[in-house]
Design a protein around this motif. Sequence first.
Motif: not given
Length: 437
Positions: A416-436
């Motif tokens: 839920l925190q991820s959905e609220r604060y990284d809604t588009s997944g931009k932060f996760q893509r930045l560091w995981l280097q893949e589309s999630l």
Amino acid sequence: MSKKQNNISLVWFKNDLRTNDNRSLLKAIANSHKVIGIYVFDPKQFDTNQFGFIKTDKFRAQFLIETVKELKANLESLNISLFIYFKNTAKAINNLNETFNFDAIFYQKEWTKEEANCITEVKTNLPLNINFIDTYDQFLFHPEDISYQFKDIPRVFTEFRKKCEKESSIRALKKIESVLPKANLVNNITSTPTIKDLGLEEFTTSTKTAFPFKGGENEALKRLENYFFETKKLGFYKKTRNGLIGTDYSSKFSAWLANGSISSKTIYWKIKEFEQNNFKNESTYWLVFELIWRDYFKYVSLKHGNKIFKIGGILNTDYGWETNKLKINKWINGQTKEPFVNANMLELKQTGWMSNRGRQNVASYFSKNLELDWRIGASYFESQLIDYDVHSNYGNWMYISGVGNDPRSRKFNVKLQSERYDTSGKFQRLWLQESLF
């Protein structure tokens, strides 16, 4: 103490690496004919600790090196020499005393165990006739100005904050009014060690970092000027402080505050200047609110002492935590089942920085989901974080893990925190280097 004829004083810099609003430095100048400074890179701070982590790893070490270099230059402009050593602190100060025969040593008061032990060792190795003058100088609300004895500091932050705001005031800043004569400068061939000298790995800062800043008092003041007056980002702080990407979602003052290259009072009075000259809103107050949180954790450690390092925390609570090395390593290396946790942990590993929102989530996941000994997570943060502060780090980890000052003992829902604060997944893509998604 009174100024004696030809007396010599030493200012022992630790986590007060500034010339502005530095009580120890001001007292030394006012009470001495000659003033010398010292900063010691003690090998103990770069050793491996009980949990297998280097106590001060490369990111914070580099920031510290930059800070000490700037302090040396700023002190020289006041005609004060800063001696810099990479050796045992007690031996370094003792060796310097053999040359100069100090009448007094001025330093910032510390109370957590390693810092207190170091002070005791220094005193034990020096002649009894040297005066040691310590000063509380890392607070917003000075201990003499709050309406509490340390033993009565409340368990709940809100009670502490409201009473301090109602009954206490923030002291004025203290400035050095006059420069010492050039004759005060002494021959000094010491220099700041390099990362390699400290036995650490050289590195290049990642271009993805949200903290591309350098250490030092001048750099701290530049950041303050930019964040407050040039961009007026202060006016939006409360709305953006839970961000994840970029330099301006938060103030980023914590690293300079941690090693004392800026004082919390300096920030406070600049906020007041901003409010007077621009506008006052919830965001300008909220940065003061965060400074009070920082104060609160210092008072918590003053009250509870070494309990903040115990597995049961200040509540003496045991949740039956594990020390599973496989789980710990997966958390460190961003290989858990939660992409949001993984992205934050990779950011920390590659940059020495993590957002406040990220820290709360990964700490909760470590202690509440993985059920691992929270002190191991806190120790890893100590090793990696550029802005590590003993009081805030261990205070926050206790708080999140249910053994500190949060009476609710919450567990973060990472998804839920991820959905609220990284809604588009931009932060996760930045560091995981893949589309999630």
